[in-house]
Design a protein around this motif. Structure first.
Motif, PDB file in Angstrom:
ATOM      1  N   GLY A 296       0.752  -1.183   0.047  1.00 37.69           N
ATOM      2  CA  GLY A 296       0.013   0.015   0.093  1.00 37.69           C
ATOM      3  C   GLY A 296       0.790   1.258  -0.021  1.00 37.69           C
ATOM      4  N   TRP A 297       2.041   1.207  -0.609  1.00 34.52           N
ATOM      5  CA  TRP A 297       2.976   2.245  -0.673  1.00 34.52           C
ATOM      6  C   TRP A 297       2.365   3.630  -1.341  1.00 34.52           C
ATOM      7  N   LEU A 298       1.419   3.454  -2.156  1.00 32.12           N
ATOM      8  CA  LEU A 298       0.870   4.803  -2.763  1.00 32.12           C
ATOM      9  C   LEU A 298      -0.408   5.200  -2.034  1.00 32.12           C
ATOM     10  N   THR A 299      -0.749   4.487  -1.062  1.00 35.55           N
ATOM     11  CA  THR A 299      -1.831   4.972  -0.386  1.00 35.55           C
ATOM     12  C   THR A 299      -1.548   4.878   1.292  1.00 35.55           C
ATOM     13  N   PRO A 300      -0.733   5.861   1.775  1.00 35.32           N
ATOM     14  CA  PRO A 300      -0.274   5.852   3.269  1.00 35.32           C
ATOM     15  C   PRO A 300      -1.329   6.173   4.025  1.00 35.32           C
TER      16      PRO A 300
END
Length: 319
Positions: A296-300
């Protein structure tokens, strides 16, 4: 005809820049020397590659055709000279965990592929990538990179890494703290210093947006060097730090807090040259996308509105 691969590489840089001064700077040679080498290549080929006048440089139709073939040639030559003929050359920024986690996943998927990993800042990575010295860069893109090099490479966002506040040992533990209750320090070099880089640009933009007066500590380098500096630091300040490092500080007893007012996130991207990809390079890009999705790196997760420089947001949307 024996084609000089060095001249072909020079031509690709000139074609990417369409500016002899910038191309010469990237290649670390003088502009007159680069012009002479381009004339030599045209003489060897028997046709013009570039249309030049005192103000503009453009590809001729033969030059555009030759550029496509040149990229293929350089890609083949690069693969032939890599370790074992099947290695991959990447760069990352010290021991932040974005690249480490992708490298671990890549090694599990492709155990027979040799990886040559180097540590360098975003600007040096980008120059090395465009000069054919890297296959993959994991970096922060800047508008300067995109505007100066509109062709010849591709990229995609990989992570929005939160920056958090690290306290001192013995500080109260709390989930969030205000950015304004204590001085805020950063391990980075300010504008005007010899080592000012893409991270410094980001922090300068955040400093202005948040109305902070950051305390710039320089960049000691690895986590161990940063930790040594922190252990000697006096009380009464917060360190604004990448989450990757902050969790390691927490492991030795330093409290970590989310900023209460706004959550800065650092935009990491993966970049590669726009040419036929070796299987190892294509595999690395695929693994990086999978790791980013799984984690989920692009939705922290954030307690406050996310912040990154507006120019960085537009860069990430370009490709």
């Amino acid at each position: 005809m024996d084609l000089d691969l060095r001249l072909v590489r020079y031509f690709v840089v000139v074609a990417d820049e369409l500016h002899f001064g910038r191309a010469a700077a990237r290649l670390h040679i003088s502009q007159p020397a680069l012009s002479k080498q381009m004339r030599r290549l045209e003489d060897e080929l028997g046709f013009r590659l570039l249309a030049r006048d005192s103000r503009h440089v453009a590809l001729t139709p033969d030059g555009a055709r030759f550029l496509r073939e040149a990229r293929v040639l350089i890609a083949h030559a690069t693969r032939m000279t890599q370790v074992g003929g099947a290695g991959i050359r990447i760069a990352h920024i010290f021991d932040l965990d974005t690249s480490r986690l992708v490298l671990d996943a890549f090694a599990d998927r492709f155990p027979g592929v040799a990886v040559i990993a180097s540590s360098m800042d975003s600007r040096r990575q980008f120059d090395a990538l465009m000069n054919g010295l890297l296959d993959i860069a994991i970096l922060r893109l800047t508008p300067e990179m995109v505007h100066a090099h509109p062709l010849g490479w591709r990229h995609r966002p990989m992570r929005l890494e939160p920056l958090v506040l690290v306290g001192r040992s013995g500080d109260p533990v709390s989930d969030t703290v205000s950015l304004y209750e204590r001085p805020v320090e950063v391990f980075a070099d300010p504008r005007g210093s010899a080592l000012f880089n893409a991270q410094g640009e980001y922090l300068t933009a955040f400093e202005a947006s948040a109305g902070l007066g950051l305390h710039w500590l320089g960049n000691p380098g690895t986590f161990d060097q940063c930790l040594s500096r922190m252990l000697r630091a006096p009380a009464g300040a917060y360190l604004l730090e990448f989450e990757s490092y902050a969790l390691r500080y927490r492991g030795i007893g330093m409290p970590v807090h989310r900023p209460a007012e706004v959550q800065p996130v650092y935009p990491w991207s993966i970049a590669w040259r726009d040419e036929p990809l070796a299987p190892a390079t294509a595999g690395f890009i695929e693994v990086a996308a999978e790791v980013a999705a799984q984690r989920g790196w692009l939705t922290p997760d954030a307690r406050a509105p996310l912040w990154q420089p507006p120019a960085g947001e537009s860069v990430n949307a370009l490709r």
